[in-house]
Write an enzyme that holds these catalytic residues in place. Structure first.
Site, PDB file in Angstrom:
ATOM      1  N   TYR A   1      32.502 142.199  95.947  1.00 38.20           N
ATOM      2  CA  TYR A   1      33.707 142.728  95.306  1.00 38.20           C
ATOM      3  C   TYR A   1      33.906 142.101  93.938  1.00 38.20           C
ATOM      4  O   TYR A   1      34.518 142.720  93.050  1.00 38.20           O
ATOM      5  CB  TYR A   1      34.919 142.486  96.211  1.00 38.20           C
TER       6      TYR A   1
ATOM      7  N   SER B   1      28.764 138.876  98.623  1.00 39.70           N
ATOM      8  CA  SER B   1      27.706 139.516  99.436  1.00 39.70           C
ATOM      9  C   SER B   1      26.511 138.579  99.629  1.00 39.70           C
ATOM     10  O   SER B   1      25.344 138.970  99.547  1.00 39.70           O
ATOM     11  CB  SER B   1      27.240 140.828  98.792  1.00 39.70           C
TER      12      SER B   1
ATOM     13  N   HIS C   1      30.095 144.380 102.619  1.00 42.15           N
ATOM     14  CA  HIS C   1      30.225 143.537 101.423  1.00 42.15           C
ATOM     15  C   HIS C   1      31.255 142.457 101.722  1.00 42.15           C
ATOM     16  O   HIS C   1      32.091 142.566 102.635  1.00 42.15           O
ATOM     17  CB  HIS C   1      30.625 144.374 100.188  1.00 42.15           C
ATOM     18  N   CYS C   2      31.242 141.402 100.966  1.00 40.14           N
ATOM     19  CA  CYS C   2      32.221 140.316 100.993  1.00 40.14           C
ATOM     20  C   CYS C   2      32.493 139.946  99.540  1.00 40.14           C
ATOM     21  O   CYS C   2      32.276 140.765  98.650  1.00 40.14           O
ATOM     22  CB  CYS C   2      31.757 139.141 101.825  1.00 40.14           C
ATOM     23  N   GLU C   3      32.954 138.742  99.292  1.00 43.12           N
ATOM     24  CA  GLU C   3      33.280 138.371  97.914  1.00 43.12           C
ATOM     25  C   GLU C   3      32.039 138.377  97.030  1.00 43.12           C
ATOM     26  O   GLU C   3      32.087 138.894  95.910  1.00 43.12           O
ATOM     27  CB  GLU C   3      33.974 137.013  97.894  1.00 43.12           C
TER      28      GLU C   3
END
Length: 599
Positions: free
Chosen positions: A545, A509, A505-507
């Site tokens: 996130y 996604s 995941h990232c900020e």
């Protein structure tokens, strides 16, 4: 005669020479002809004797003017001599004016003796019904006695000289009806009602009608009676015109009409004389007119029957479908044929019953054939295994293919098992997404029966990770870090039945997380033989996130959220982006070197 003329002229010239200018003008008076002069006869030398007797018997002029009497006598003699040279005769019935004298004089010329001359054919005036035509003298019109029903016309010399005796020998009576079929489309053929009734006293004008060819071109198909009505000023012919118009309206009912047969011999003579000089080219015997040949005589009749006859009804029996022949249909069959329709119901002919082939079996099972029940009854049951039609790609429904593809997509990377976690669709169709709720359930131990161990990879930059992240997550934002952590020493589950899963995941996604997930799969494929993988089950956190933190703050530490474009970390953002691009370039160069070494 010349001696007398010389003496009279000489005696007159001595009295008054200046008065001879009026010799060129001579006028008749309205007095009786017997009181003025006797008729001058155009025969030999009797004209001089008549002139002398006329001079002796004329009344004596007044004695007061003796010169005028001599001049008057000289004028009379000169005019009579001039009339003798022109061979002009005068009607004894009444005095004539100069115009009437000219008309009567031309009508009595020797050229037209014995027949009634007609005017020549003027093709340019056929369509003009009101064109002026030369008629006979007014004295004959006033008499009210016409010898011929046809009007006599004045014809000037040199235009037309008929020779009936020569034409009667050279051109016998012929009939054109048997030569050319009279199919006058949209132009009816007329026959005058009073054509057969002719005066017996009109023998000199019999057979002297105007001669025009019977076979007219299409532009000149004019009735003969209309032309005659234009040439005749009598009221009887006007009545005939009205009768002809009624006849025309009756005949126009049929598009094709045959020329009516002649009722008398006089009408045949008129038709043959109308041929003029064309009878030599289209001559046929009179016997052929009475008995025309079948090919030509029946032409107009057969065409008229074909066009005006009733339509032929073709009976088609629907109940006799099985009896219809199975031959190929004829494309150019005439629609007027009275035969019944024998068109095939099948496109292909029926095979013989003794031919037991797979092709015949396939055709027997076709539902489009109306002969299916009979073929099934006649077809014996085959023993043993029967051939079946194989499944081809054209027969497979596209929905079935999509369902099968979706079924394959439900399998993990090595196609050995299905995904342990419930997945959802996301932005990238080639990756599997899970929701924050599923991740929370996984962290709470709801999938411990299936999952032995799971790894949460946070692909954000370090300042973002320090600002807030999910519990037990690893911060791997560089590809070298992912390779060193997972591929240097691949991890394997302790129990074969349980899974080892990785969640990226990232900020959001949307970019960094999907790229890292694909990179790991590519490196894993390169390190193993297809379809074997170290990590066959990879996931993406949908929404990143940002969506997970508001709902599950208790699962985050510290419980905060630092965005990538934070005002306090601009320099760190530029530094990490530069390092990432450099590492990506170095990795590509290393890959190219490795490929060259393998070659």
């Amino acid at each position: 005669m010349y001696i007398l003329l010389t003496l009279l002229t000489k005696s007159t010239m001595e009295s008054s020479c200046d008065n001879f200018e009026g010799l060129e003008h001579y006028y008749y008076t309205d007095a009786e002809p017997s009181s003025k002069c006797n008729k001058f006869q155009a025969s030999g030398g009797s004209g001089v004797v008549m002139a002398e007797s006329h001079i002796m018997s004329s009344e004596a002029p007044p004695k007061s003017n003796p010169g005028l009497n001599i001049r008057t006598n000289c004028r009379m003699i000169l005019n009579l001599l001039r009339e003798k040279d022109c061979s002009v005769t005068f009607s004894p019935e009444q005095p004539l004016t100069p115009v009437t004298d000219l008309a009567v004089g031309f009508s009595n010329l020797s050229t037209f003796s014995g027949e009634t001359p007609k005017r020549c054919l003027d093709l340019s005036n056929l369509g003009d019904e009101t064109a002026p035509l030369p008629t006979e003298s007014p004295d004959r019109m006033s008499s009210g006695k016409l010898e011929s029903p046809k009007t006599q016309f004045v014809q000037f010399g040199g235009l037309f000289t008929p020779d009936l005796a020569w034409k009667a020998k050279k051109c016998p009576k012929r009939n054109m009806n048997s030569v050319l079929p009279h199919l006058l489309c949209s132009t009816p053929s007329f026959k005058k009602a009073s054509g057969g009734q002719r005066s017996l006293s009109n023998k000199e004008n019999e057979g002297e009608l105007f001669k025009n060819p019977n076979c007219k071109p299409v532009a000149l198909l004019l009735p003969q009676e209309v032309v005659d009505s234009q040439l005749s000023p009598t009221p009887e012919n006007k009545v005939d015109i009205s009768l002809e118009e009624d006849c025309e309206m009756n005949i126009l009912g049929s598009p094709i009409s045959a020329d009516p047969p002649c009722l008398d011999g006089a009408h045949d003579d008129i038709k043959m004389q109308n041929l003029d000089g064309f009878a030599d080219f289209f001559s046929v015997d009179e016997e052929e007119m009475e008995n025309p040949p079948g090919a030509v005589g029946n032409l107009s009749c057969s065409m008229a029957i074909l066009l005006s006859g009733p339509l032929l009804n073709q009976d088609v029996e629907i109940s006799n479908v099985n009896n219809i022949s199975l031959n190929r249909s004829r494309l150019y069959r005439s629609p007027s044929m009275p035969e019944k329709l024998d068109r095939p119901m099948l496109k292909r002919p029926v095979r013989p019953l003794d031919s037991e082939t797979p092709v015949r079996v396939k055709r027997r099972r076709s539902t489009s054939s109306p002969l299916q029940p009979e073929e099934e009854n006649c077809q014996p049951q085959r023993r043993g295994t029967s051939l079946k039609k194989t499944l081809s790609l054209c027969d497979v429904d596209i929905s079935t293919v999509l369902d099968e593809d979706c079924g394959h997509r439900q399998l993990i990377g090595d196609f050995s098992k299905v995904y342990a976690l419930p997945t959802v669709t996301g932005r990238h169709q080639d990756l599997r997404y899970i929701t924050g709720e599923t991740l929370a359930a996984l962290m709470h131990g709801d999938f411990n029966s299936l999952v032995e161990k799971f790894f949460i990879i946070d692909c954000r930059y370090p300042y973002e990770y320090d600002g807030g992240h999910i519990k037990s997550a690893f911060n791997l934002h560089r590809q070298e870090e992912v390779t060193d952590y997972f591929l240097q020493q691949p991890l394997t589950p302790l129990m074969v039945q349980k899974r080892l899963i990785i969640i990226f995941h990232c900020e959001f996604s949307s970019e960094r997380g999907p790229k890292m997930c694909r990179f790991l799969r590519e490196e894993d494929r390169a390190s193993n033989d297809y379809p074997s993988l170290y990590y066959p089950e990879l996931y993406l956190l949908k929404g990143g996130y940002k969506d997970f933190f508001p709902e599950y703050k208790e699962l985050c530490e510290p419980q905060s959220y630092c965005p990538m474009h934070h005002q306090d970390f601009r320099e760190d953002l530029l530094k990490f982006r530069t390092k990432c691009k450099t590492s990506v370039g170095d990795r590509k160069r290393r890959e190219q070197v490795a490929r060259l070494m393998k070659l």
